[in-house]
Design a protein around this motif. Structure first.
Motif, mmCIF file in Angstrom:
data_model
loop_
_atom_site.group_PDB
_atom_site.id
_atom_site.type_symbol
_atom_site.label_atom_id
_atom_site.label_comp_id
_atom_site.label_asym_id
_atom_site.label_seq_id
_atom_site.Cartn_x
_atom_site.Cartn_y
_atom_site.Cartn_z
ATOM 1 N N THR A 50 -11.780 -0.794 -11.208
ATOM 2 C CA THR A 50 -10.733 -0.736 -10.187
ATOM 3 C C THR A 50 -10.452 0.700 -9.792
ATOM 4 O O THR A 50 -10.709 1.640 -10.556
ATOM 5 N N VAL A 51 -9.900 0.850 -8.588
ATOM 6 C CA VAL A 51 -9.502 2.151 -8.064
ATOM 7 C C VAL A 51 -8.123 1.981 -7.449
ATOM 8 O O VAL A 51 -7.916 1.076 -6.637
ATOM 9 N N THR A 52 -7.172 2.818 -7.839
ATOM 10 C CA THR A 52 -5.872 2.799 -7.180
ATOM 11 C C THR A 52 -5.861 3.902 -6.130
ATOM 12 O O THR A 52 -6.321 5.015 -6.373
ATOM 13 N N PHE A 53 -5.362 3.548 -4.947
ATOM 14 C CA PHE A 53 -5.359 4.492 -3.841
ATOM 15 C C PHE A 53 -4.258 4.116 -2.858
ATOM 16 O O PHE A 53 -3.652 3.039 -2.967
ATOM 17 N N THR A 54 -3.991 5.014 -1.926
ATOM 18 C CA THR A 54 -3.051 4.733 -0.856
ATOM 19 C C THR A 54 -3.747 4.960 0.478
ATOM 20 O O THR A 54 -4.633 5.805 0.591
ATOM 21 N N VAL A 55 -3.344 4.155 1.467
ATOM 22 C CA VAL A 55 -3.798 4.303 2.844
ATOM 23 C C VAL A 55 -2.540 4.437 3.688
ATOM 24 O O VAL A 55 -1.740 3.502 3.758
ATOM 25 N N LEU A 56 -2.324 5.619 4.264
ATOM 26 C CA LEU A 56 -1.112 5.889 5.046
ATOM 27 C C LEU A 56 0.140 5.484 4.278
ATOM 28 O O LEU A 56 1.051 4.863 4.817
ATOM 29 N N GLY A 57 0.155 5.815 2.996
ATOM 30 C CA GLY A 57 1.313 5.539 2.156
ATOM 31 C C GLY A 57 1.381 4.139 1.584
ATOM 32 O O GLY A 57 2.280 3.841 0.798
ATOM 33 N N ILE A 58 0.457 3.264 1.941
ATOM 34 C CA ILE A 58 0.459 1.885 1.439
ATOM 35 C C ILE A 58 -0.348 1.831 0.143
ATOM 36 O O ILE A 58 -1.535 2.158 0.124
ATOM 37 N N PRO A 59 0.283 1.404 -0.963
ATOM 38 C CA PRO A 59 -0.452 1.333 -2.222
ATOM 39 C C PRO A 59 -1.480 0.211 -2.221
ATOM 40 O O PRO A 59 -1.203 -0.910 -1.788
ATOM 41 N N CYS A 60 -2.675 0.545 -2.699
ATOM 42 C CA CYS A 60 -3.780 -0.415 -2.736
ATOM 43 C C CYS A 60 -4.498 -0.319 -4.079
ATOM 44 O O CYS A 60 -4.470 0.708 -4.749
ATOM 45 N N LEU A 61 -5.155 -1.399 -4.415
ATOM 46 C CA LEU A 61 -6.024 -1.448 -5.579
ATOM 47 C C LEU A 61 -7.363 -1.990 -5.105
ATOM 48 O O LEU A 61 -7.410 -3.075 -4.502
ATOM 49 N N GLY A 62 -8.420 -1.256 -5.328
ATOM 50 C CA GLY A 62 -9.757 -1.728 -5.002
ATOM 51 C C GLY A 62 -10.389 -2.297 -6.256
ATOM 52 O O GLY A 62 -10.427 -1.639 -7.291
ATOM 53 N N LEU A 63 -10.851 -3.529 -6.187
ATOM 54 C CA LEU A 63 -11.460 -4.219 -7.316
ATOM 55 C C LEU A 63 -12.938 -4.436 -7.042
ATOM 56 O O LEU A 63 -13.299 -5.037 -6.027
ATOM 57 N N ASN A 64 -13.784 -3.934 -7.924
ATOM 58 C CA ASN A 64 -15.219 -4.195 -7.826
ATOM 59 C C ASN A 64 -15.493 -5.557 -8.459
ATOM 60 O O ASN A 64 -15.861 -5.669 -9.619
ATOM 61 N N GLY A 65 -15.276 -6.604 -7.675
ATOM 62 C CA GLY A 65 -15.359 -7.961 -8.197
ATOM 63 C C GLY A 65 -16.701 -8.624 -8.017
ATOM 64 O O GLY A 65 -16.895 -9.750 -8.469
ATOM 65 N N GLY A 66 -17.635 -7.979 -7.325
ATOM 66 C CA GLY A 66 -18.936 -8.577 -7.106
ATOM 67 C C GLY A 66 -19.032 -9.280 -5.765
ATOM 68 O O GLY A 66 -18.091 -9.257 -4.965
ATOM 69 N N PRO A 67 -20.145 -9.937 -5.503
ATOM 70 C CA PRO A 67 -20.415 -10.510 -4.187
ATOM 71 C C PRO A 67 -19.765 -11.871 -3.926
ATOM 72 O O PRO A 67 -19.942 -12.440 -2.858
#
Length: 157
Positions: A50-67
Protein backbone atom coordinates in the motif's frame (compact mmCIF):
# COMPACT_ATOMS: atom_id res chain seq x y z
CA UNK A 1 -4.16 8.13 9.25
CA UNK A 2 -7.10 10.26 8.16
CA UNK A 3 -10.52 9.22 9.42
CA UNK A 4 -11.88 8.97 5.87
CA UNK A 5 -9.54 7.87 3.10
CA UNK A 6 -10.22 6.99 -0.52
CA UNK A 7 -8.82 3.55 -1.33
CA UNK A 8 -7.81 3.01 -4.95
CA UNK A 9 -7.12 -0.51 -6.19
CA UNK A 10 -4.18 -0.89 -8.56
CA UNK A 11 -2.86 -3.99 -10.25
CA UNK A 12 0.74 -3.40 -9.15
CA UNK A 13 1.71 0.24 -9.67
CA UNK A 14 0.19 2.12 -6.71
CA UNK A 15 3.49 3.78 -5.82
CA UNK A 16 4.18 4.94 -9.39
CA UNK A 17 0.64 6.34 -9.65
CA UNK A 18 0.89 8.15 -6.31
CA UNK A 19 4.24 9.70 -7.25
CA UNK A 20 2.83 10.78 -10.62
CA UNK A 21 -0.13 12.52 -8.94
CA UNK A 22 2.19 14.19 -6.43
CA UNK A 23 4.29 15.62 -9.28
CA UNK A 24 1.30 17.03 -11.14
CA UNK A 25 -1.07 18.44 -8.54
CA UNK A 26 -0.36 20.99 -5.80
CA UNK A 27 -1.07 19.99 -2.20
CA UNK A 28 -0.26 16.40 -3.16
CA UNK A 29 2.38 14.10 -1.74
CA UNK A 30 3.35 10.51 -1.08
CA UNK A 31 3.53 10.06 2.67
CA UNK A 32 4.21 6.36 3.28
CA UNK A 33 5.01 3.21 1.35
CA UNK A 34 4.24 -0.09 3.08
CA UNK A 35 5.87 -3.34 2.01
CA UNK A 36 4.13 -6.68 2.48
CA UNK A 37 5.43 -8.59 5.51
CA UNK A 38 4.62 -11.92 3.81
CA UNK A 39 3.49 -13.22 0.45
CA UNK A 40 -0.04 -12.13 -0.44
CA UNK A 41 -2.48 -13.21 -3.16
CA UNK A 42 -1.05 -10.91 -5.83
CA UNK A 43 2.53 -10.48 -4.65
CA UNK A 44 5.53 -11.48 -2.62
CA UNK A 45 6.92 -10.49 0.75
CA UNK A 46 8.80 -7.19 0.51
CA UNK A 47 6.85 -5.85 -2.49
CA UNK A 48 4.89 -2.62 -2.16
CA UNK A 49 1.47 -3.44 -0.73
CA UNK A 50 0.00 0.00 0.00
CA UNK A 51 0.92 3.64 -0.49
CA UNK A 52 -0.60 6.54 1.44
CA UNK A 53 -0.77 9.78 -0.49
CA UNK A 54 -2.79 12.93 -1.01
CA UNK A 55 -4.21 14.42 -4.20
CA UNK A 56 -5.04 18.13 -3.81
CA UNK A 57 -5.34 17.56 -0.08
CA UNK A 58 -7.58 14.48 -0.38
CA UNK A 59 -6.19 11.52 1.57
CA UNK A 60 -5.84 8.35 -0.48
CA UNK A 61 -4.53 4.84 -0.07
CA UNK A 62 -3.24 2.96 -3.09
CA UNK A 63 -3.54 -0.81 -2.77
CA UNK A 64 -1.58 -3.16 -5.02
CA UNK A 65 -4.38 -5.71 -5.08
CA UNK A 66 -3.62 -7.40 -8.38
CA UNK A 67 -5.60 -7.67 -11.62
CA UNK A 68 -8.86 -8.87 -10.07
CA UNK A 69 -10.62 -5.47 -10.03
CA UNK A 70 -10.34 -2.68 -12.60
CA UNK A 71 -10.90 1.06 -12.35
CA UNK A 72 -14.13 2.39 -13.88
CA UNK A 73 -15.73 5.76 -14.52
CA UNK A 74 -17.98 5.02 -11.53
CA UNK A 75 -15.22 6.78 -9.54
CA UNK A 76 -13.39 9.87 -10.71
CA UNK A 77 -11.45 12.78 -9.31
CA UNK A 78 -13.04 16.08 -10.34
CA UNK A 79 -10.42 18.81 -10.55
CA UNK A 80 -11.70 22.40 -10.68
CA UNK A 81 -9.42 24.58 -12.78
CA UNK A 82 -9.20 28.36 -12.95
CA UNK A 83 -8.34 28.89 -16.62
CA UNK A 84 -7.33 27.22 -19.88
CA UNK A 85 -3.66 27.09 -18.90
CA UNK A 86 -4.38 25.07 -15.77
CA UNK A 87 -6.90 22.90 -17.64
CA UNK A 88 -4.33 22.18 -20.35
CA UNK A 89 -1.56 21.46 -17.84
CA UNK A 90 -3.53 18.76 -15.98
CA UNK A 91 -5.18 17.29 -19.07
CA UNK A 92 -1.91 17.09 -20.99
CA UNK A 93 -0.06 15.57 -18.04
CA UNK A 94 -2.64 12.80 -17.63
CA UNK A 95 -3.30 12.08 -21.31
CA UNK A 96 0.31 12.64 -22.37
CA UNK A 97 1.68 10.05 -19.96
CA UNK A 98 -0.12 7.00 -21.24
CA UNK A 99 -3.64 8.22 -20.46
CA UNK A 100 -6.70 8.35 -22.65
CA UNK A 101 -9.02 11.17 -23.70
CA UNK A 102 -12.74 10.89 -23.22
CA UNK A 103 -15.66 13.30 -23.59
CA UNK A 104 -16.92 16.36 -21.69
CA UNK A 105 -13.70 17.02 -19.77
CA UNK A 106 -13.11 13.40 -18.72
CA UNK A 107 -9.88 11.48 -19.22
CA UNK A 108 -8.17 8.43 -17.74
CA UNK A 109 -4.62 8.07 -16.53
CA UNK A 110 -2.46 5.12 -17.53
CA UNK A 111 -3.69 3.17 -14.48
CA UNK A 112 -7.33 3.56 -15.52
CA UNK A 113 -8.30 6.16 -12.89
CA UNK A 114 -10.81 8.65 -14.29
CA UNK A 115 -10.35 12.40 -13.99
CA UNK A 116 -12.75 15.23 -14.73
CA UNK A 117 -10.73 18.33 -15.55
CA UNK A 118 -13.43 20.96 -15.11
CA UNK A 119 -12.88 24.70 -15.51
CA UNK A 120 -14.84 26.74 -12.98
CA UNK A 121 -16.40 28.73 -15.85
CA UNK A 122 -18.26 25.58 -16.87
CA UNK A 123 -19.61 24.78 -13.42
CA UNK A 124 -20.59 28.44 -12.94
CA UNK A 125 -22.48 28.41 -16.27
CA UNK A 126 -24.31 25.22 -15.35
CA UNK A 127 -25.17 26.64 -11.93
CA UNK A 128 -26.58 29.77 -13.59
CA UNK A 129 -29.12 27.55 -15.33
CA UNK A 130 -31.61 28.77 -17.90
CA UNK A 131 -30.45 29.56 -21.42
CA UNK A 132 -26.91 30.28 -20.26
CA UNK A 133 -26.57 26.85 -18.63
CA UNK A 134 -28.18 25.12 -21.60
CA UNK A 135 -25.82 26.81 -24.09
CA UNK A 136 -22.74 25.95 -22.03
CA UNK A 137 -23.90 22.35 -21.56
CA UNK A 138 -24.57 21.94 -25.28
CA UNK A 139 -21.12 23.33 -26.11
CA UNK A 140 -19.49 20.95 -23.61
CA UNK A 141 -21.13 17.90 -25.21
CA UNK A 142 -18.94 18.32 -28.31
CA UNK A 143 -15.68 18.62 -26.37
CA UNK A 144 -13.01 16.25 -25.12
CA UNK A 145 -10.83 18.65 -23.14
CA UNK A 146 -12.92 21.66 -22.12
CA UNK A 147 -12.29 24.79 -24.17
CA UNK A 148 -12.71 27.73 -21.77
CA UNK A 149 -13.13 30.33 -24.54
CA UNK A 150 -15.87 28.26 -26.20
CA UNK A 151 -17.71 27.89 -22.89
CA UNK A 152 -17.43 31.64 -22.24
CA UNK A 153 -18.78 32.35 -25.75
CA UNK A 154 -21.66 29.93 -25.19
CA UNK A 155 -22.49 31.67 -21.89
CA UNK A 156 -22.79 34.99 -23.69
CA UNK A 157 -24.95 33.48 -26.40
Amino acid sequence: MARNTICLWYDKDAEAAARFYAEIFPDSAVSEVFHAPTDFPSGKAGEVLTVTFTVLGIPCLGLNGGPMFKQTEAFSFQIATEDQEETDRYWNAIVGNGGQESACGWCKDRWGVSWQITPRVLTEALAAGGDEGRRAFTAMLDMGKIDVAAIEAARRG
